[in-house]
Enzyme design. Structure first.
Site, PDB file in Angstrom:
ATOM      1  N   GLY A  48       0.811  -1.216   0.000  1.00 39.63           N
ATOM      2  CA  GLY A  48       0.000   0.000   0.000  1.00 39.63           C
ATOM      3  C   GLY A  48       0.842   1.263   0.000  1.00 39.63           C
ATOM      4  O   GLY A  48       0.386   2.322   0.452  1.00 39.63           O
ATOM      5  N   THR A  49       2.054   1.170  -0.526  1.00 40.95           N
ATOM      6  CA  THR A  49       2.956   2.331  -0.524  1.00 40.95           C
ATOM      7  C   THR A  49       2.383   3.483  -1.334  1.00 40.95           C
ATOM      8  O   THR A  49       2.284   4.619  -0.856  1.00 40.95           O
ATOM      9  CB  THR A  49       4.329   1.957  -1.139  1.00 40.95           C
ATOM     10  OG1 THR A  49       4.625   0.618  -0.844  1.00 40.95           O
ATOM     11  CG2 THR A  49       5.415   2.893  -0.651  1.00 40.95           C
ATOM     12  N   TRP A  51      -0.494   4.138  -2.266  1.00 37.74           N
ATOM     13  CA  TRP A  51      -1.726   4.652  -1.655  1.00 37.74           C
ATOM     14  C   TRP A  51      -1.378   5.657  -0.550  1.00 37.74           C
ATOM     15  O   TRP A  51      -1.889   6.783  -0.507  1.00 37.74           O
ATOM     16  CB  TRP A  51      -2.505   3.459  -1.093  1.00 37.74           C
ATOM     17  CG  TRP A  51      -3.912   3.731  -0.679  1.00 37.74           C
ATOM     18  CD1 TRP A  51      -4.621   4.881  -0.868  1.00 37.74           C
ATOM     19  CD2 TRP A  51      -4.784   2.813  -0.020  1.00 37.74           C
ATOM     20  NE1 TRP A  51      -5.882   4.738  -0.377  1.00 37.74           N
ATOM     21  CE2 TRP A  51      -6.010   3.486   0.150  1.00 37.74           C
ATOM     22  CE3 TRP A  51      -4.665   1.499   0.431  1.00 37.74           C
ATOM     23  CZ2 TRP A  51      -7.099   2.867   0.771  1.00 37.74           C
ATOM     24  CZ3 TRP A  51      -5.746   0.896   1.040  1.00 37.74           C
ATOM     25  CH2 TRP A  51      -6.948   1.568   1.211  1.00 37.74           C
ATOM     26  N   HIS A 101      11.591   1.088   1.038  1.00 32.45           N
ATOM     27  CA  HIS A 101      11.319  -0.323   1.381  1.00 32.45           C
ATOM     28  C   HIS A 101      12.457  -0.892   2.228  1.00 32.45           C
ATOM     29  O   HIS A 101      12.515  -2.104   2.448  1.00 32.45           O
ATOM     30  CB  HIS A 101      11.246  -1.182   0.111  1.00 32.45           C
ATOM     31  CG  HIS A 101      10.032  -0.963  -0.742  1.00 32.45           C
ATOM     32  ND1 HIS A 101       8.778  -0.760  -0.229  1.00 32.45           N
ATOM     33  CD2 HIS A 101       9.882  -0.958  -2.091  1.00 32.45           C
ATOM     34  CE1 HIS A 101       7.916  -0.626  -1.230  1.00 32.45           C
ATOM     35  NE2 HIS A 101       8.559  -0.737  -2.365  1.00 32.45           N
ATOM     36  N   SER A 131       0.053  -9.856  -4.880  1.00 34.44           N
ATOM     37  CA  SER A 131       0.241  -8.565  -5.537  1.00 34.44           C
ATOM     38  C   SER A 131       1.631  -8.515  -6.186  1.00 34.44           C
ATOM     39  O   SER A 131       1.805  -8.046  -7.311  1.00 34.44           O
ATOM     40  CB  SER A 131       0.078  -7.445  -4.502  1.00 34.44           C
ATOM     41  OG  SER A 131       0.238  -6.192  -5.081  1.00 34.44           O
ATOM     42  N   TYR A 186      -2.800  -1.938   5.923  1.00 33.68           N
ATOM     43  CA  TYR A 186      -3.500  -1.737   4.657  1.00 33.68           C
ATOM     44  C   TYR A 186      -4.997  -2.019   4.850  1.00 33.68           C
ATOM     45  O   TYR A 186      -5.864  -1.290   4.365  1.00 33.68           O
ATOM     46  CB  TYR A 186      -2.894  -2.691   3.613  1.00 33.68           C
ATOM     47  CG  TYR A 186      -3.598  -2.726   2.277  1.00 33.68           C
ATOM     48  CD1 TYR A 186      -3.119  -1.968   1.211  1.00 33.68           C
ATOM     49  CD2 TYR A 186      -4.720  -3.529   2.056  1.00 33.68           C
ATOM     50  CE1 TYR A 186      -3.755  -2.000  -0.028  1.00 33.68           C
ATOM     51  CE2 TYR A 186      -5.361  -3.566   0.840  1.00 33.68           C
ATOM     52  CZ  TYR A 186      -4.868  -2.801  -0.206  1.00 33.68           C
ATOM     53  OH  TYR A 186      -5.508  -2.838  -1.425  1.00 33.68           O
ATOM     54  N   ALA A 220      -8.144   9.694  -2.567  1.00 34.32           N
ATOM     55  CA  ALA A 220      -7.295   8.527  -2.286  1.00 34.32           C
ATOM     56  C   ALA A 220      -8.059   7.220  -2.543  1.00 34.32           C
ATOM     57  O   ALA A 220      -7.532   6.134  -2.275  1.00 34.32           O
ATOM     58  CB  ALA A 220      -6.796   8.565  -0.848  1.00 34.32           C
ATOM     59  N   LYS A 251      -6.090  -4.483  -8.120  1.00 30.50           N
ATOM     60  CA  LYS A 251      -7.418  -4.810  -7.588  1.00 30.50           C
ATOM     61  C   LYS A 251      -7.715  -4.016  -6.329  1.00 30.50           C
ATOM     62  O   LYS A 251      -8.843  -3.631  -6.083  1.00 30.50           O
ATOM     63  CB  LYS A 251      -7.492  -6.300  -7.255  1.00 30.50           C
ATOM     64  CG  LYS A 251      -7.917  -7.176  -8.395  1.00 30.50           C
ATOM     65  CD  LYS A 251      -8.365  -8.513  -7.853  1.00 30.50           C
ATOM     66  CE  LYS A 251      -8.843  -9.423  -8.951  1.00 30.50           C
ATOM     67  NZ  LYS A 251      -9.082 -10.795  -8.440  1.00 30.50           N
TER      68      LYS A 251
HETATM   69  P1  A3P Z   1      -3.065  -5.275  -5.507  1.00 29.07           P
HETATM   70  O1  A3P Z   1      -1.991  -5.739  -6.435  1.00 29.07           O
HETATM   71  O2  A3P Z   1      -3.502  -6.346  -4.544  1.00 29.07           O
HETATM   72  O3  A3P Z   1      -4.212  -4.666  -6.222  1.00 29.07           O
HETATM   73  P2  A3P Z   1       2.548  -0.830  -3.315  1.00 29.07           P
HETATM   74  O4  A3P Z   1       2.200   0.567  -3.643  1.00 29.07           O
HETATM   75  O5  A3P Z   1       3.156  -0.990  -1.957  1.00 29.07           O
HETATM   76  O6  A3P Z   1       3.356  -1.454  -4.395  1.00 29.07           O
HETATM   77  O7  A3P Z   1       1.179  -1.629  -3.204  1.00 29.07           O
HETATM   78  C1  A3P Z   1       0.381  -1.855  -4.348  1.00 29.07           C
HETATM   79  C2  A3P Z   1      -0.926  -2.473  -3.896  1.00 29.07           C
HETATM   80  O8  A3P Z   1      -1.715  -1.445  -3.252  1.00 29.07           O
HETATM   81  C3  A3P Z   1      -1.732  -2.983  -5.089  1.00 29.07           C
HETATM   82  O9  A3P Z   1      -2.446  -4.125  -4.584  1.00 29.07           O
HETATM   83  C4  A3P Z   1      -2.635  -1.790  -5.354  1.00 29.07           C
HETATM   84  O10 A3P Z   1      -3.791  -2.096  -6.089  1.00 29.07           O
HETATM   85  C5  A3P Z   1      -2.971  -1.365  -3.920  1.00 29.07           C
HETATM   86  N1  A3P Z   1      -3.494   0.019  -3.875  1.00 29.07           N
HETATM   87  C6  A3P Z   1      -2.949   1.125  -4.385  1.00 29.07           C
HETATM   88  N2  A3P Z   1      -3.762   2.182  -4.222  1.00 29.07           N
HETATM   89  C7  A3P Z   1      -4.858   1.718  -3.576  1.00 29.07           C
HETATM   90  C8  A3P Z   1      -6.087   2.329  -3.133  1.00 29.07           C
HETATM   91  N3  A3P Z   1      -6.356   3.610  -3.326  1.00 29.07           N
HETATM   92  N4  A3P Z   1      -6.988   1.540  -2.502  1.00 29.07           N
HETATM   93  C9  A3P Z   1      -6.742   0.226  -2.288  1.00 29.07           C
HETATM   94  N5  A3P Z   1      -5.611  -0.401  -2.705  1.00 29.07           N
HETATM   95  C10 A3P Z   1      -4.683   0.331  -3.337  1.00 29.07           C
END
Ligand code: A3P
Length: 292
Positions: A48-49, A51, A101, A131, A186, A220, A251
């Site tokens: 959820g980075t 995000w 990370h 993911s 998350y 967001a 997703k």
């Molecule tokens: P999924 O692949 O399960 O969909 P990171 O940014 O750490 O690489 O994490 C990516 C994951 O966070 C992805 O998961 C992505 O879809 C999810 N993500 C990003 N923005 C989001 C949001 N606004 N709401 C929910 N999940 C989110």
């Protein structure tokens, strides 16, 4: 340095993507000077980075919230260890925001000595793994394997970017009483985004009006971020991410691991993870229907 594959190399106890970072740069980070006003967002990959980067950007930059500035997340909350835009981090004006990370043992010593603030976001590791599997297709710096079993084996052996998940989370959670650190899940963000935005605001000492908080929560959301080029990494260099293979915002749910992992794979995962996870001070949520 132990060369591990065409895609990753080993530095100390951790793996990093080839060509995005060097051992020399990693060495230099120990002495990277931390300011009291610095804010670090720390995550294991796929937790959820992006995000949380977006939430931070929306909270801290009115121009992002109001749509008057078109600066993307790679500039707003850049990666400490992957200086993709070749920014001058040392002379960047305060307050500086960084994403990372890095495992605890590799971060700058100023951070270990209690300077700066840290937001750590964790996610249930089965969803992280799934993911990561899908992301490996989009990322040109991650081996794209068709067979989930191979990624599972690498993940269980800690042979992925970000380390062995348990070491990463344990390493950071062990610092909870020593550092100025806010832990978020998350899944908590999924279930109560507004509550998490308020927690982040309080942690950063940032006062927003109710309307501004509503605006952050709205922008967001998964759907809004998917359309917002400032917030979905589509502006990242094309030699890093190939968006013809998938999306960064894929997703965005809880429990997608059930669509990929077999019962046997899930049990094998549990046999490695369960015991140590039970000792972590976090409540994990494995299904969208579960209570937090
Ligand atoms: P999924 O692949 O399960 O969909 P990171 O940014 O750490 O690489 O994490 C990516 C994951 O966070 C992805 O998961 C992505 O879809 C999810 N993500 C990003 N923005 C989001 C949001 N606004 N709401 C929910 N999940 C989110």
């Amino acid at each position: 340095m132990e060369p591990s594959s065409k895609f990753i190399f080993k530095y100390k106890q951790s793996y990093f993507p080839q060509n995005l970072i060097t051992p020399e740069y990693l060495d230099s980070l120990e002495d990277f000077e931390i300011r009291d006003s610095d804010v670090f967002l720390i995550t294991f990959p796929k937790s959820g980075t992006i995000w949380t980067q977006n939430i931070l950007s929306l909270i801290l930059h009115e121009g992002h919230r109001n749509g008057t500035e078109h600066v993307d997340l790679l500039d707003r909350v850049p990666w400490l260890e992957y200086n993709i835009r070749k920014m001058d981090y040392v002379n960047r004006p305060s307050p500086r925001y960084f994403s990372s990370h890095l495992p605890y043992y590799l971060v700058p010593k100023g951070l270990k000595n209690g300077k700066g603030k840290i937001i750590y976001v964790a996610r249930n590791p089965k969803d992280v793994l799934v993911s990561y599997f899908h992301f490996s297709k989009v990322s040109l710096h991650t081996e794209d394997v068709e067979d989930f079993e191979i990624i599972l084996n690498n993940f269980l052996a800690g042979k992925v970017v970000g380390d062995f998940w348990l070491d990463h989370v344990e390493g950071w959670s062990a610092q909870r009483d020593h550092l100025n650190i806010l832990f978020l899940m998350y899944e908590e963000m999924k279930k109560d985004l507004r509550g998490c935005v308020i927690k982040i605001c309080n942690f950063l000492g940032k006062r927003l009006t109710e309307e501004e908080i509503d605006d952050v929560v709205d922008k967001a959301s998964f759907s809004k971020m998917s359309e917002d080029r400032r917030a979905n990494y589509t502006t990242a260099p094309s030699d890093i991410l190939d968006f013809s293979k998938g999306r960064f915002l894929r997703k965005g749910t809880i429990g997608d691991w059930k669509n990929t992992m077999t019962v046997a794979q899930s049990e094998r995962f549990d046999s490695v993870f369960k015991e140590r996870m039970e000792k972590l001070p976090f409540k994990f949520c494995w299904d969208i229907k579960d209570e937090l």
